[in-house]
Enzyme design. Sequence first.
Site, PDB file in Angstrom:
ATOM      1  N   ASP A 159      50.028   6.974  43.777  1.00  0.00           N
ATOM      2  CA  ASP A 159      48.672   6.335  43.363  1.00  0.00           C
ATOM      3  C   ASP A 159      48.821   4.955  44.217  1.00  0.00           C
ATOM      4  O   ASP A 159      49.965   4.526  44.650  1.00  0.00           O
ATOM      5  CB  ASP A 159      48.644   5.952  41.924  1.00  0.00           C
TER       6      ASP A 159
ATOM      7  N   TYR B  92      61.310   9.473  38.858  1.00  0.00           N
ATOM      8  CA  TYR B  92      60.807   8.286  38.584  1.00  0.00           C
ATOM      9  C   TYR B  92      61.384   7.184  37.665  1.00  0.00           C
ATOM     10  O   TYR B  92      62.097   7.402  36.832  1.00  0.00           O
ATOM     11  CB  TYR B  92      59.552   8.548  38.006  1.00  0.00           C
TER      12      TYR B  92
ATOM     13  N   TYR C 227      51.801  14.357  36.201  1.00  0.00           N
ATOM     14  CA  TYR C 227      51.145  12.989  36.140  1.00  0.00           C
ATOM     15  C   TYR C 227      51.937  11.969  35.020  1.00  0.00           C
ATOM     16  O   TYR C 227      51.891  12.371  34.009  1.00  0.00           O
ATOM     17  CB  TYR C 227      49.651  12.917  35.532  1.00  0.00           C
TER      18      TYR C 227
END
Length: 500
Positions: free
Chosen positions: A309, A378, A451
Site C-alpha cells: 500500500d 511483516y 491483507y
Amino acid sequence: MKNQDLVEYLRSCGVCEICQLRYLKARGAEYRNINETLQKLDVKLNENVENEELVISEGSQPSKRARLGVCSTCLGLFSKDFQNELLSSILASDFAKYDCQKIVLAICLPMSLQLRQLAMWFALRRRFGPSIDENNPPDVPIKEAVKLILHPIICEKLAKVYDANGLMINIDLTHSLEGEEVEKLVKLNKEAFPAKASHQKRIEISRGLLEKQYQPSKVKAETYEKYFQIPCSNVEESIKLTSIDLQGPLICVAGRYRKLSRELSHTPWILNGQRLMEDSIEEIIIRHVGPHFTEKLGKITFMSSGREDVDVRCLGKGRPFVLEIPNAKRSCLTKDEAFAMERAVDASGMVSIHHLQVVPREELTHIKTGEEQKKKFYRALCALQEPVSVKILEQLQISASFNIQQKTPIRVLHRRPLHTRPRTIYSVTAKVHRGNPKALIIDIVTQAGTYIKELVHGEFGRTTPSLSSIIGKPMDIQALDVVGIDLDWPHEVDNSKHKE
C-alpha cells in the site's frame, strides 16, 4: 538410386550445387565445403560450372568457368550474390543502432519457392519411382535449409551469435512470378480439392496450405502439371529482397527494491484523469534504468512479487521486481552501468534498488507463478486502548500456523471482486513498544495475499479470526513494514564491486 544419378538429374534441371546437397540430405557444416561433401557422398564434381561455395573468400579471384544460371528450385536464395546483397542490406539498415550480440533471422519466403519444391518432388518420382516417398519430401525443406545454410554465414559475417531471443532481423523476399503463380494455384486448388472448394466462399491460399495439402500422396502429378511445369521451368530473374525490418530483443532486467517512503504508490496513481501522487516506484525505477535499453519508456512493463500500500514500507532484502523491455537497443548491462543505475534510484530517497541484472525471460516464472504459495514477513506497529498486559502478550505469541477467512477488504472493492479467501498465518510474535505501554510491535509471517491491516483489526468481522478477536480487545494498526519475502530470486550480485 545412387547419389550420382540423383545429382546428374538435378544438374540437368538447372539445380544449383547447394540445392543438390539439400536433395542429398546434407546437414550442418556439410554445406560449407561443397566439393568435399560431394566427394564424401560419392558424387563426381561438375567441372563445367563454378561451385557455389558458401564461404565467401575475401580477395579471391573469380573463376573463369561458366556459372550456373538462377537455380530452378531456390531461385538464387542460396547463391553468393544473394548472400552479399543480404549482408549489404542488413548493414545499410539500422543494424548499427542495436548493441546486441545475439541475432535471429526471420525470412518470409515467396510461395513460388514451395511450388518449385513440389514440382521437383513430382519430377523425381517420375524419374526414380518408388524410391522417392510420396508423403515425405525428398529434400531438406527450404525453411530448415535457411537455418542450416544462411544463418551461420550471416552470423559469422556480422560477428554475432544466433539465438532465438536475439535481435530479430525480419527479411521479406518476393519473386516476379509469384502473383501469376498464386492465381494458378487458386485454380489448381479448386480442381485438386473440389469438395473443400465447394464449401468455401473464398479460398485462402497460404504457405501453410501448401505445406499441409500439397504432396504427391494428395495431388496427382497430372493435375498439377495442368498449371505448373514438371520439373520446374528455368527462370531469368532471381529472388528479390523487398524489405528488412529490425526488432530488438525483449530484455528482462531484474533486481530487488526497498520502498523507504510512506507516501509513494506502487504504480502511477491516477483517478479520473488526475494524478493523486507525484511519483511511483515503477516510474522512479524505469526513469533511471529504461533509457539504457530504449527510448520508448512507455513500452516497458514493470512487475513485482506482490505490492505494498502507499503507506507501507518494504525493507529488509527488498521485493523482487523485473522490467520487461521490448525492442531493446541494448541487450547487456555491465556492473558499472548497473551500479550507476542503483545509485541514481537510491538518490530519490524514496526507493532503493540492488542486485540489478539482466535475466533470461524464462526466469520470469519466479515472479508470475506460485504467488500465493510464497511467505511474506511483516512488522506492524499496533495500538490498544489500554496498556498491554502479560495476558495479551501471551495470546499474541503464536508459533503454530492457523487459518483465517478473509473477505475482500472494503478499501479495495473498487478493484477486486468480492470473495472470501482462506489464508494461512504461520506465526505471530509481539512485544511492547518501549516508548508507549499501549502500543505493540507485532511480527507476522503469512501466506502471500493476506491483507495485514484487516488481519489486525478484523474490519467489522470480515476477517476471522483477527488478532483483535484473539485478544478480545479493539486493536488498530498505526504503521506497517514488509520485512521479508520468501523468494530467493534474482540471485545476489554486488554491482559495487566492479572494476574501475
